[in-house]
Scaffold this active site. Structure first.
Site, mmCIF file in Angstrom:
data_model
loop_
_atom_site.group_PDB
_atom_site.id
_atom_site.type_symbol
_atom_site.label_atom_id
_atom_site.label_comp_id
_atom_site.label_asym_id
_atom_site.label_seq_id
_atom_site.Cartn_x
_atom_site.Cartn_y
_atom_site.Cartn_z
ATOM 1 N N ASN A 48 -41.656 0.928 114.337
ATOM 2 C CA ASN A 48 -41.305 -0.462 114.026
ATOM 3 C C ASN A 48 -40.813 -1.145 115.312
ATOM 4 O OD1 ASN A 48 -39.561 -2.701 113.392
ATOM 5 N ND2 ASN A 48 -39.633 -2.066 111.264
ATOM 6 N N HIS A 107 -37.323 -4.890 116.881
ATOM 7 C CA HIS A 107 -36.151 -5.179 117.712
ATOM 8 C C HIS A 107 -36.481 -5.368 119.190
ATOM 9 C CE1 HIS A 107 -33.856 -5.349 114.220
ATOM 10 N NE2 HIS A 107 -34.263 -4.145 113.834
ATOM 11 N N HIS A 128 -41.958 -6.465 110.704
ATOM 12 C CA HIS A 128 -41.453 -7.210 109.541
ATOM 13 C C HIS A 128 -41.416 -8.690 109.899
ATOM 14 C CE1 HIS A 128 -37.932 -7.573 106.399
ATOM 15 N NE2 HIS A 128 -38.898 -8.450 106.200
ATOM 16 N N ARG A 153 -40.088 -11.749 108.924
ATOM 17 C CA ARG A 153 -39.063 -12.243 107.999
ATOM 18 C C ARG A 153 -39.248 -13.729 107.761
ATOM 19 N NH1 ARG A 153 -34.506 -8.386 107.338
ATOM 20 N NH2 ARG A 153 -33.566 -9.996 106.079
ATOM 21 N N ARG A 198 -36.581 -14.185 112.441
ATOM 22 C CA ARG A 198 -35.521 -13.865 113.410
ATOM 23 C C ARG A 198 -35.983 -12.884 114.480
ATOM 24 N NH1 ARG A 198 -31.447 -10.390 109.632
ATOM 25 N NH2 ARG A 198 -31.671 -12.207 108.309
ATOM 26 N N GLU A 207 -44.547 -5.593 107.038
ATOM 27 C CA GLU A 207 -43.478 -5.656 106.029
ATOM 28 C C GLU A 207 -43.202 -7.116 105.729
ATOM 29 O OE1 GLU A 207 -40.043 -3.778 107.612
ATOM 30 O OE2 GLU A 207 -40.936 -1.795 107.590
ATOM 31 N N THR A 232 -32.697 -4.941 106.051
ATOM 32 C CA THR A 232 -33.083 -4.790 104.650
ATOM 33 C C THR A 232 -32.099 -3.829 103.974
ATOM 34 O OG1 THR A 232 -35.312 -4.980 105.502
ATOM 35 C CG2 THR A 232 -35.093 -4.417 103.182
ATOM 36 N N GLU A 277 -42.373 3.451 99.667
ATOM 37 C CA GLU A 277 -41.570 3.860 100.826
ATOM 38 C C GLU A 277 -40.135 3.994 100.338
ATOM 39 O OE1 GLU A 277 -42.366 2.223 104.644
ATOM 40 O OE2 GLU A 277 -40.278 2.460 105.288
ATOM 41 N N HIS A 318 -35.793 3.829 107.276
ATOM 42 C CA HIS A 318 -34.628 2.962 107.443
ATOM 43 C C HIS A 318 -33.441 3.762 107.958
ATOM 44 C CE1 HIS A 318 -31.931 -0.393 107.262
ATOM 45 N NE2 HIS A 318 -32.969 -1.154 107.010
HETATM 46 N N1 PXP Z 1 -39.013 0.731 106.556
HETATM 47 C C1 PXP Z 1 -38.732 -0.482 106.049
HETATM 48 C C2 PXP Z 1 -39.368 -0.902 104.777
HETATM 49 C C3 PXP Z 1 -37.875 -1.378 106.733
HETATM 50 O O1 PXP Z 1 -37.597 -2.585 106.217
HETATM 51 C C4 PXP Z 1 -37.344 -0.971 107.987
HETATM 52 C C5 PXP Z 1 -36.484 -1.923 108.761
HETATM 53 O O2 PXP Z 1 -37.238 -3.040 109.093
HETATM 54 C C6 PXP Z 1 -37.682 0.297 108.475
HETATM 55 C C7 PXP Z 1 -38.497 1.135 107.727
HETATM 56 C C8 PXP Z 1 -37.201 0.789 109.802
HETATM 57 O O3 PXP Z 1 -35.810 0.883 109.808
HETATM 58 P P1 PXP Z 1 -35.060 1.145 111.179
HETATM 59 O O4 PXP Z 1 -35.352 -0.016 112.056
HETATM 60 O O5 PXP Z 1 -33.622 1.228 110.763
HETATM 61 O O6 PXP Z 1 -35.584 2.431 111.729
#
Ligand code: PXP
Length: 254
Positions: free
Chosen positions: A12, A15, A48, A50, A54, A75, A106, A156, A199
């Site tokens: 992901n 960030h 994601h 959003r 952001r 996402e 989330t 998930e 997550h």
């Molecule tokens: N899976 C989903 C559905 C999420 O919303 C997120 C966060 O955007 C993640 C995985 C990844 O989480 P993290 O960034 O904490 O590793």
């Protein structure tokens, strides 16, 4: 039970965009991060989009779709705006997540059991367009069963409660959360759903979840991007130092 197959890693990159947006600049570029993730062995890229944009922007999604050869897992919240965007791009996968503007991340899974028929209608055109639809749920049997009833291909499982308990040193709670995840992943598999999880996963918490035989994919972002700062900072400083020294010794100037 033996593991069902190789465990995929979805990276992901949200960030990277968070850091970029903090200065409103063009860098660091999440598409470059996706390319590096690909070279490093990621099996997919997760982003994601959003509602408040952001981190990832609409342009990021367009560029990822144009440049990536890895599958993109988009996402998004279950809104008509996001549905339109997903239908325009047709990413490999769409993961439906709950979204609140005031949250930092989330915070929980989608309450599928509360709005089954709306969600069934919402995901049906996405599946029809060829996207693999995943539903992000807490490790509760009724949510997994509801995700199955609405016709999702994938669930998930939200690993945040487990990871938070571990990180805060509440190891009994972490054990309980892990057991809930274990039970939910076995149930999802029995129902014929593909199981993903993610997550808050870190080097400390990933192993227990990766060992679940039914889990086919982990999506990990925040920790990886944070860790990349430490693994890459020295190299970035060396390169800046080298460029500065080179300019001084060559006398290059305007
Ligand atoms: N899976 C989903 C559905 C999420 O919303 C997120 C966060 O955007 C993640 C995985 C990844 O989480 P993290 O960034 O904490 O590793």
């Amino acid at each position: 039970m033996r593991p069902i197959g190789r465990l995929r890693l979805g990276v992901n990159i949200d960030h990277v965009a968070t850091v970029r947006n903090a200065r409103g600049s063009a860098y660091p570029d999440p598409v470059r991060a996706a390319e590096i993730a690909q070279e490093a062995g990621a099996d997919g890229i997760t982003a994601h989009l959003r509602e408040d944009r952001r981190h990832i922007s609409d342009t990021d999604i367009e560029r990822l779709m144009a440049h990536l050869t890895l599958p993109l897992n988009l996402e998004m919240a279950a809104t008509s705006e996001m549905q339109r965007i997903a239908l325009r791009h047709r990413p490999h996968a769409v993961c439906i997540v709950p979204e609140k503007r005031e949250e930092r991340t989330t915070e929980g899974g989608l309450d599928v059991s509360r709005e089954e028929s709306r969600l069934a209608d919402f995901i049906s055109p996405l599946a029809g367009a060829g996207c693999r639809v995943s539903i992000f749920v807490a490790a509760d049997s009724w949510q997994v069963e509801a995700a199955h009833r609405i016709g999702a291909a994938v669930v998930e499982l939200h690993t945040g409660a487990y990871c938070d308990a571990w990180t805060e040193g509440r190891f009994d709670d972490a054990k309980d959360e892990l057991l809930r995840l274990r039970t939910a992943s076995a149930l999802a598999h029995t129902l014929g759903l593909e199981v993903h999880a993610g997550h808050g996963l870190t080097y400390d918490t990933v192993k227990s979840v990766a060992a679940f035989p039914e889990v086919m994919e982990l999506n990990i972002g925040h920790f990886l991007i944070g860790e990349a700062i430490f693994l890459g900072l020295a190299e970035a400083i060396h390169e800046m130092r080298r460029l500065m020294d080179e300019a001084r010794s060559s006398g290059a100037g305007p």
